[in-house]
Each structure stands twice: as C-alpha cells, then as structure tokens.
Design an enzyme around this catalytic site. Sequence first.
Site, PDB file in Angstrom:
ATOM      1  N   ALA A 123     -79.642 -57.458  80.010  1.00 10.80           N
ATOM      2  CA  ALA A 123     -79.561 -57.183  78.577  1.00 10.80           C
ATOM      3  C   ALA A 123     -78.666 -55.974  78.311  1.00 10.80           C
ATOM      4  O   ALA A 123     -79.129 -54.828  78.265  1.00 10.80           O
ATOM      5  CB  ALA A 123     -80.967 -56.962  78.023  1.00 10.80           C
ATOM      6  N   GLN A 337     -57.363 -85.292  77.941  1.00  9.52           N
ATOM      7  CA  GLN A 337     -56.113 -86.021  77.671  1.00  9.52           C
ATOM      8  C   GLN A 337     -55.980 -87.242  78.576  1.00  9.52           C
ATOM      9  O   GLN A 337     -55.614 -88.332  78.116  1.00  9.52           O
ATOM     10  CB  GLN A 337     -54.923 -85.060  77.879  1.00  9.52           C
ATOM     11  CG  GLN A 337     -53.633 -85.519  77.235  1.00  9.52           C
ATOM     12  CD  GLN A 337     -53.742 -85.518  75.711  1.00  9.52           C
ATOM     13  OE1 GLN A 337     -54.642 -84.918  75.138  1.00  9.52           O
ATOM     14  NE2 GLN A 337     -52.853 -86.236  75.065  1.00  9.52           N
ATOM     15  N   ILE A 338     -56.289 -87.073  79.845  1.00  5.60           N
ATOM     16  CA  ILE A 338     -56.170 -88.196  80.799  1.00  5.60           C
ATOM     17  C   ILE A 338     -57.152 -89.304  80.426  1.00  5.60           C
ATOM     18  O   ILE A 338     -56.847 -90.493  80.581  1.00  5.60           O
ATOM     19  CB  ILE A 338     -56.395 -87.693  82.253  1.00  5.60           C
ATOM     20  CG1 ILE A 338     -55.225 -86.788  82.667  1.00  5.60           C
ATOM     21  CG2 ILE A 338     -56.550 -88.862  83.229  1.00  5.60           C
ATOM     22  CD1 ILE A 338     -55.455 -85.991  83.947  1.00  5.60           C
ATOM     23  N   GLU A 364     -69.382 -62.097  80.423  1.00  8.72           N
ATOM     24  CA  GLU A 364     -69.104 -61.215  81.579  1.00  8.72           C
ATOM     25  C   GLU A 364     -67.692 -60.626  81.471  1.00  8.72           C
ATOM     26  O   GLU A 364     -66.982 -60.492  82.459  1.00  8.72           O
ATOM     27  CB  GLU A 364     -69.354 -61.953  82.905  1.00  8.72           C
ATOM     28  CG  GLU A 364     -70.804 -62.410  82.998  1.00  8.72           C
ATOM     29  CD  GLU A 364     -71.336 -62.622  84.403  1.00  8.72           C
ATOM     30  OE1 GLU A 364     -70.747 -62.088  85.354  1.00  8.72           O
ATOM     31  OE2 GLU A 364     -72.354 -63.308  84.522  1.00  8.72           O
TER      32      GLU A 364
HETATM   33  C1  LIG Z   1     -73.562 -68.030  75.815  1.00 10.38           C
HETATM   34  C2  LIG Z   1     -73.458 -66.551  76.022  1.00 10.38           C
HETATM   35  C3  LIG Z   1     -74.245 -65.933  76.987  1.00 10.38           C
HETATM   36  C4  LIG Z   1     -74.206 -64.547  77.133  1.00 10.38           C
HETATM   37  N1  LIG Z   1     -75.062 -63.955  78.046  1.00 10.38           N
HETATM   38  C5  LIG Z   1     -75.148 -62.595  78.069  1.00 10.38           C
HETATM   39  C6  LIG Z   1     -76.129 -61.945  78.897  1.00 10.38           C
HETATM   40  O1  LIG Z   1     -76.887 -62.589  79.630  1.00 10.38           O
HETATM   41  N2  LIG Z   1     -76.220 -60.599  78.842  1.00 10.38           N
HETATM   42  C7  LIG Z   1     -75.414 -59.828  78.045  1.00 10.38           C
HETATM   43  O2  LIG Z   1     -75.568 -58.616  78.045  1.00 10.38           O
HETATM   44  N3  LIG Z   1     -74.466 -60.410  77.276  1.00 10.38           N
HETATM   45  C8  LIG Z   1     -74.326 -61.772  77.260  1.00 10.38           C
HETATM   46  N4  LIG Z   1     -73.386 -62.380  76.457  1.00 10.38           N
HETATM   47  C9  LIG Z   1     -72.527 -61.542  75.616  1.00 10.38           C
HETATM   48  C10 LIG Z   1     -71.076 -61.535  76.081  1.00 10.38           C
HETATM   49  O3  LIG Z   1     -70.929 -60.816  77.270  1.00 10.38           O
HETATM   50  C11 LIG Z   1     -70.239 -60.992  74.900  1.00 10.38           C
HETATM   51  O4  LIG Z   1     -70.266 -61.985  73.889  1.00 10.38           O
HETATM   52  C12 LIG Z   1     -68.827 -60.662  75.302  1.00 10.38           C
HETATM   53  O5  LIG Z   1     -68.789 -59.551  76.176  1.00 10.38           O
HETATM   54  C13 LIG Z   1     -67.929 -60.377  74.094  1.00 10.38           C
HETATM   55  O6  LIG Z   1     -68.518 -59.486  73.217  1.00 10.38           O
HETATM   56  P1  LIG Z   1     -68.597 -59.858  71.656  1.00 10.38           P
HETATM   57  O7  LIG Z   1     -69.159 -61.220  71.546  1.00 10.38           O
HETATM   58  O8  LIG Z   1     -69.274 -58.763  70.953  1.00 10.38           O
HETATM   59  O9  LIG Z   1     -67.075 -59.951  71.199  1.00 10.38           O
HETATM   60  P2  LIG Z   1     -66.175 -58.721  70.728  1.00 10.38           P
HETATM   61  O10 LIG Z   1     -66.260 -57.607  71.701  1.00 10.38           O
HETATM   62  O11 LIG Z   1     -66.433 -58.432  69.296  1.00 10.38           O
HETATM   63  O12 LIG Z   1     -64.720 -59.365  70.871  1.00 10.38           O
HETATM   64  C14 LIG Z   1     -64.135 -60.210  69.889  1.00 10.38           C
HETATM   65  C15 LIG Z   1     -62.681 -60.450  70.300  1.00 10.38           C
HETATM   66  O13 LIG Z   1     -61.970 -59.192  70.314  1.00 10.38           O
HETATM   67  C16 LIG Z   1     -61.384 -59.006  71.586  1.00 10.38           C
HETATM   68  N5  LIG Z   1     -61.382 -57.587  71.926  1.00 10.38           N
HETATM   69  C17 LIG Z   1     -62.423 -56.716  71.871  1.00 10.38           C
HETATM   70  N6  LIG Z   1     -62.039 -55.497  72.283  1.00 10.38           N
HETATM   71  C18 LIG Z   1     -60.724 -55.599  72.631  1.00 10.38           C
HETATM   72  C19 LIG Z   1     -59.754 -54.692  73.132  1.00 10.38           C
HETATM   73  N7  LIG Z   1     -60.055 -53.413  73.405  1.00 10.38           N
HETATM   74  N8  LIG Z   1     -58.490 -55.154  73.359  1.00 10.38           N
HETATM   75  C20 LIG Z   1     -58.178 -56.450  73.108  1.00 10.38           C
HETATM   76  N9  LIG Z   1     -59.058 -57.362  72.622  1.00 10.38           N
HETATM   77  C21 LIG Z   1     -60.306 -56.934  72.394  1.00 10.38           C
HETATM   78  C22 LIG Z   1     -62.225 -59.818  72.546  1.00 10.38           C
HETATM   79  O14 LIG Z   1     -61.515 -60.147  73.741  1.00 10.38           O
HETATM   80  C23 LIG Z   1     -62.530 -61.034  71.687  1.00 10.38           C
HETATM   81  O15 LIG Z   1     -61.450 -61.914  71.737  1.00 10.38           O
HETATM   82  C24 LIG Z   1     -73.352 -63.771  76.333  1.00 10.38           C
HETATM   83  C25 LIG Z   1     -72.531 -64.396  75.385  1.00 10.38           C
HETATM   84  C26 LIG Z   1     -72.586 -65.756  75.216  1.00 10.38           C
HETATM   85  C27 LIG Z   1     -71.712 -66.388  74.159  1.00 10.38           C
END
Ligand SMILES: Cc1cc2nc3c(=O)[nH]c(=O)nc-3n(C[C@H](O)[C@H](O)[C@H](O)COP(=O)(O)OP(=O)(O)OC[C@H]3O[C@@H](n4cnc5c(N)ncnc54)[C@H](O)[C@@H]3O)c2cc1C
Length: 386
Positions: A123, A337-338, A364
């Site tokens: 978490a 596509q295939i 991750e």
């Molecule tokens: C199905 C699923 C399972 C998950 N499981 C876990 C879990 O078990 N434990 C846990 O802790 N988390 C978990 N997560 C969370 C996941 O790790 C985050 O969603 C992820 O790290 C992205 O964070 P965010 O969703 O807040 O996106 P944001 O950080 O808001 O990013 C949004 C966009 O902005 C881009 N961005 C952000 N900062 C920058 C930067 N400095 N430079 C360029 N681009 C940037 C990102 O690449 C992305 O494209 C899970 C997520 C999902 C969808």
Amino acid sequence: MALDQETLNQLLDTVARFVRDRLVPLEHQVAEDDAIPPHIVDEMRNLGLFGLSIPDEYGGLGLTMAEEVQVAFELGQTSPAFRSLIGTNNGIGSQGLVIDGTEAQKRHYLPKLATGEIISAFALTEPEAGSDAGSLRTSARRDGDHYVLNGTKRFITNAPHAGLFTVFARTDPASRDAKGVTAFLVEAGTPGVSVGPADRKMGQKGSHTADVVFQDARVPAANIIGGREGQGFRTAMKVLDRGRLHIGAVCVGVAERLIRDSLAYALDRQQFGQPIAEFQLVQAMLADSRTEAYAARCMVLETARQRDAGRDVGTEAACTKLFCSEMVGRVADRAVQIHGGAGYMAEYGVERFYRDVRLFRIYEGTSQIQQLVIARNMIRDAKGGR
Ligand SMILES: Cc1cc2nc3c(=O)[nH]c(=O)nc-3n(C[C@H](O)[C@H](O)[C@H](O)COP(=O)(O)OP(=O)(O)OC[C@H]3O[C@@H](n4cnc5c(N)ncnc54)[C@H](O)[C@@H]3O)c2cc1C
C-alpha cells in the site's frame, strides 16, 4: 541458493502443466465471474506458488531471481489475473519484509505468506500521490509503543483478500519528501483499518484492487519494517526494482502466448484461397512480435542474472520493465489485427488480453517514470556517481 537444474526443470514443467490444464480452460469464466474459483486458489497453495520468492528457511521455495523469472514466463501464458493473486505474496507484498525486515518479523509473517495462508498487499499509492509516491500524506504519529495511522491508499491490489498490508506512512510530519516515510506491517482487522469496495477496471477481471483507509489505526512500533523510521521509501524502491523484473517476465509470457495463438490462427484461417500466414504482411506482424518478445526475454534473463550476482540493476530493471510492458502492448495489438474481426470479439479471448496487458505500462511505475529513472541514472553515472 540456486536449485539444481533438474529440480528447476521439474518445477517449470509442473507450472507449465498447471497453467495449460487448469488455468487456461478457466480464463473466460474468471473474466465473466470476476473471481478465481477457491479450489484453484487451493491448488496454487498446494503447488507452493505463493512462496516462490520467500526464502526456504521461512517455508518458501527461495528461488533466485533468474529462477523466479522463468516461472513467471510460464505463469504469463494465461490471464494475468491468476498471477496477480500470487504475485503480491511473492513480490511487492512480501519483499519489503524479506529484504529489510527484522528476523522476528520474518519468522512471524513469512511462513504464513509462503503457504498462502495469508495474502499480502503493498500500500504505497494514494489519491494525491501516484508517480510522485514520495509525497504521500498518510501519517503515522508515535503514541507510546504504537503509531497511529491516518490516511487513504488507492488502487491496492489484493486489498479485499489481504491479511497483511505493507503500508508506507509519514512518520516525520515536518518532511514533505521521501525521507520522512516509514514502512509498517499492518494486519487486516486492526481496528481503524477498512477496505473499500473493489474497483471496476478495464481488464484483469478476477484480480481486485480497492482503497484501504486508516482512521486512527493503532499499529505496534515493533511492526516498522527493519525497526527504523525513515527507511520506508528506500525499502519501497528496492521492492519495486525487483518487481519490475517480475512484471517484465510476465509480459514476456503473455506475449509468447499471444504469438502462439496468432500463429495458430494465421495457419488455420483461409482468405484468397490460402492461409493468411502465407501473406507477407501478416508474416511481418508475426516476425516483429517474435523478435520483440525474444529481445524482451533476453533482457529479463540477463538482468535477473546480474541481480543474482549482486550488481545494482536499478537502471537495467527500469529498462526491462519499460521495454517489456511496451512490447506486450504492441504484440497484443498485432494479435488483434492478425485475428481480424475475431480479434475484436470476446469469444476468442484476444481482446481480453489486449485490455489486460494495458495495465503493465501503468503500475509499478509508469513508462514515463521508467524513462525518468533510466535517464536520471545515466546522468548520475556520467557524473561519476556509480
Ligand atoms: C490495476 C492497478 C493495480 C495497482 N496496484 C497497486 C498496488 O498494489 N499498490 C500500490 O501502491 N499501487 C498500485 N497501483 C497504483 C499504480 O502504481 C499507480 O496508478 C501508478 O504508479 C501511477 O500513478 P497515478 O495513477 O497516480 O498516475 P499519475 O502519477 O497521476 O500519472 C498520470 C500520468 O502522468 C505521467 N507523469 C506523472 N509524473 C510524471 C513526470 N514526472 N514526468 C512525466 N510524466 C509523468 C504518468 O506517467 C502518467 O502518464 C495500481 C494501479 C492499478 C491501475
């Protein structure tokens, strides 16, 4: 310690057979029901799949990274939801404890994680702290021999099933960055800990994420991983380095499955009086997918080998996660596509994989975050920091 080759081959054969005979036939049902049948979870427990990466002195199989990724290549050959259930016990849910936990903490929790008696979750992410995880706000205030936790964690895989959470919280209220973060082992059922309803997702049905909310949850100070405040973010990064390799390996497995299915379909499907596999434009798609999956497999194996040899693979693990997760997205797109119109139809399952693999580029560490890690390390190394 590494297994001997024969034992490893037996393990890989057993996992391959389990995937082919028990899991692949259930893919459609698991997606429809959004649940893995309990008897399959029991079979996973009996095969030792929950303890692949937990050291053998605590009841796991104690696989090296090079061995673990080979198992992940096999587990990747079916719906990622199956791997997701055991993935947190082997990966992000337990590795903080394995890498940085005290002996007493390991003895208390790892045997139960290794057998799958309890499922763990990691978490870190919060509503306002995703990619910028170091800015997390969940607080942990010292009160005698306990800490009092308050805050919300978001998108936590396996939260609805977890018996144990690795929770990252801010113990230094004056800090704003990663330095004030501490990792705690928090048991589900602790008063003040609650899990929200399961999120409705694009794919990976059968695997569940949810919010985890802490409201004045009292956690013993003895449950700080490693016993020291302020080390939590470092622990999280070590866990994610390892997790990135595991995810890379799963991406390779899924890609190989999709390539196999695409080739079989292309050999069978006739148009213009011949199998579509005879058309060079279809061959190009097959060849590109095969080439990329092979490159990805080599990256995973080489990086795992280097990690086992004790090298710092922070850069290489990020390269591997970036390439493998982007690669499997392209392979899934070509697989659709295939398959033509059939690729768009639920009955054939290809569209399900297309949705399932989209996640690998997000969690991750998103692809953009991997790029930042790689470039930052390159610049550090150029300045002589490595
Ligand atoms: C199905 C699923 C399972 C998950 N499981 C876990 C879990 O078990 N434990 C846990 O802790 N988390 C978990 N997560 C969370 C996941 O790790 C985050 O969603 C992820 O790290 C992205 O964070 P965010 O969703 O807040 O996106 P944001 O950080 O808001 O990013 C949004 C966009 O902005 C881009 N961005 C952000 N900062 C920058 C930067 N400095 N430079 C360029 N681009 C940037 C990102 O690449 C992305 O494209 C899970 C997520 C999902 C969808």
